[in-house]
Design an enzyme around this catalytic site. Structure first.
Site, PDB file in Angstrom:
ATOM      1  CB  THR A 140      -8.695   4.137   3.985  1.00 13.66           C
ATOM      2  OG1 THR A 140      -9.468   5.208   3.428  1.00 13.66           O
ATOM      3  CG2 THR A 140      -8.259   3.187   2.876  1.00 13.66           C
ATOM      4  CD  GLU A 141      -7.107   5.134   9.024  1.00 14.75           C
ATOM      5  OE1 GLU A 141      -6.468   4.523   9.884  1.00 14.75           O
ATOM      6  OE2 GLU A 141      -6.841   5.068   7.808  1.00 14.75           O
ATOM      7  CE1 TYR A 142      -7.799  12.179   4.600  1.00 17.32           C
ATOM      8  CE2 TYR A 142      -6.148  10.480   4.271  1.00 17.32           C
ATOM      9  CZ  TYR A 142      -6.474  11.771   4.610  1.00 17.32           C
ATOM     10  OH  TYR A 142      -5.492  12.663   4.955  1.00 17.32           O
ATOM     11  CD  GLU A 143     -13.467   2.851   1.364  1.00 17.20           C
ATOM     12  OE1 GLU A 143     -14.338   2.150   0.816  1.00 17.20           O
ATOM     13  OE2 GLU A 143     -12.282   2.494   1.508  1.00 17.20           O
ATOM     14  CD  GLU A 152       2.138   8.015   5.623  1.00 20.78           C
ATOM     15  OE1 GLU A 152       2.523   9.196   5.515  1.00 20.78           O
ATOM     16  OE2 GLU A 152       1.179   7.529   4.970  1.00 20.78           O
ATOM     17  CG  ASN A 207       9.618  10.728  -0.781  1.00 17.99           C
ATOM     18  OD1 ASN A 207       8.694  10.235  -1.434  1.00 17.99           O
ATOM     19  ND2 ASN A 207      10.070  11.947  -1.006  1.00 17.99           N
ATOM     20  CD  GLU A 263      -2.706   1.338   2.480  1.00 18.82           C
ATOM     21  OE1 GLU A 263      -3.688   2.089   2.461  1.00 18.82           O
ATOM     22  OE2 GLU A 263      -2.366   0.681   3.494  1.00 18.82           O
ATOM     23  CG  ASP A 276      -1.897  15.397  -2.852  1.00 14.01           C
ATOM     24  OD1 ASP A 276      -2.690  15.954  -3.642  1.00 14.01           O
ATOM     25  OD2 ASP A 276      -1.184  16.017  -2.051  1.00 14.01           O
ATOM     26  CG  ASP A 316     -12.433  11.802  -1.907  1.00 10.63           C
ATOM     27  OD1 ASP A 316     -11.216  11.490  -1.950  1.00 10.63           O
ATOM     28  OD2 ASP A 316     -12.814  12.949  -1.634  1.00 10.63           O
TER      29      ASP A 316
END
Length: 211
Positions: free
Chosen positions: A191-194, A69, A96, A44, A118, A154
């Site tokens: 995910t948290e964003y989802e 991450e 990175n 991921e 992003d 999204d």
């Protein structure tokens, strides 16, 4: 929102070297040795606080998962989630990932997840989008012949751009969903964003692409 600096993050990372790889570039081509098995490896890119990767690891115990991450202040949350779940098939990388070919060998990876990346909406930032052709070059190198890229977002603009980018690269689109949650996929791990975006009624887009 930028995560707060956590001055204790460096020590926490070192203490949990069994979860987060401290010398990941040395593991290139040898990740199966890290997991002590020959199970498929899924990565991921941008693992955030770790909800997705921990959920996927629990649901798919016969696969290995690597979460990448860059932010130390965020990856410490992922480390804690992995510890709490006692997941043995997860490793994390705090780097990175500008070129995944420095971290993984040719044909070493089975699946790549790009979750809520992003969107870099300005045209001048196109090359930073994780579905720009230079990134596709990297994915093609590290993925096995039948490997897949799974994109969730999204952001309609990024989704449309990615579909075009995949197609122009000659990839095959196995799945294109304009509202993932309409399909009630029982295997989908949010995910948290989802969770945040879907709670507001925003559609979640997903596609699966192969080279």
């Amino acid at each position: 929102m930028r995560a707060r600096n956590k001055p204790w993050a460096d020590d926490f990372i070192k203490e949990n070297h069994d979860i987060i790889e401290l010398t990941p570039f040395e593991k290139k081509g040898k990740w199966n040795e890290v997991f002590h098995n020959d199970n498929p490896i899924h990565i991921e890119v941008g693992t955030g606080k770790g909800q997705f990767i921990v959920g996927m690891a629990e649901q798919n115990s016969d696969n290995n998962f690597i979460g990448i991450e860059i932010a130390k202040s965020i990856i410490v949350s992922a480390i804690q989630k992995v510890k709490d779940a006692n997941s043995k098939n997860i490793r994390l990388i705090n780097e990175n990932a500008e070129d995944l070919r420095e971290l993984f060998g040719e044909n070493e990876i089975d699946k790549i997840y790009l979750n809520f990346s992003d969107p870099w909406p300005k045209n001048r930032h196109e090359k930073r989008r994780l579905t720009f052709r230079s990134f596709l070059d990297q994915y093609k190198h590290i993925l096995k012949e039948d490997g897949e890229i799974v994109l969730k977002t999204d952001n309609k603009g990024l989704f449309e751009y990615s579909l075009v980018s995949f197609s122009e690269y000659g990839m095959v689109l196995k799945e294109v969903l304009l509202d993932l949650h309409e399909h009630a996929d029982p295997t989908n791990v949010m995910t948290e964003y989802e969770e945040k975006f879907s709670a507001k009624g925003q559609p979640i887009y997903r596609c699966i692409a192969k080279f």
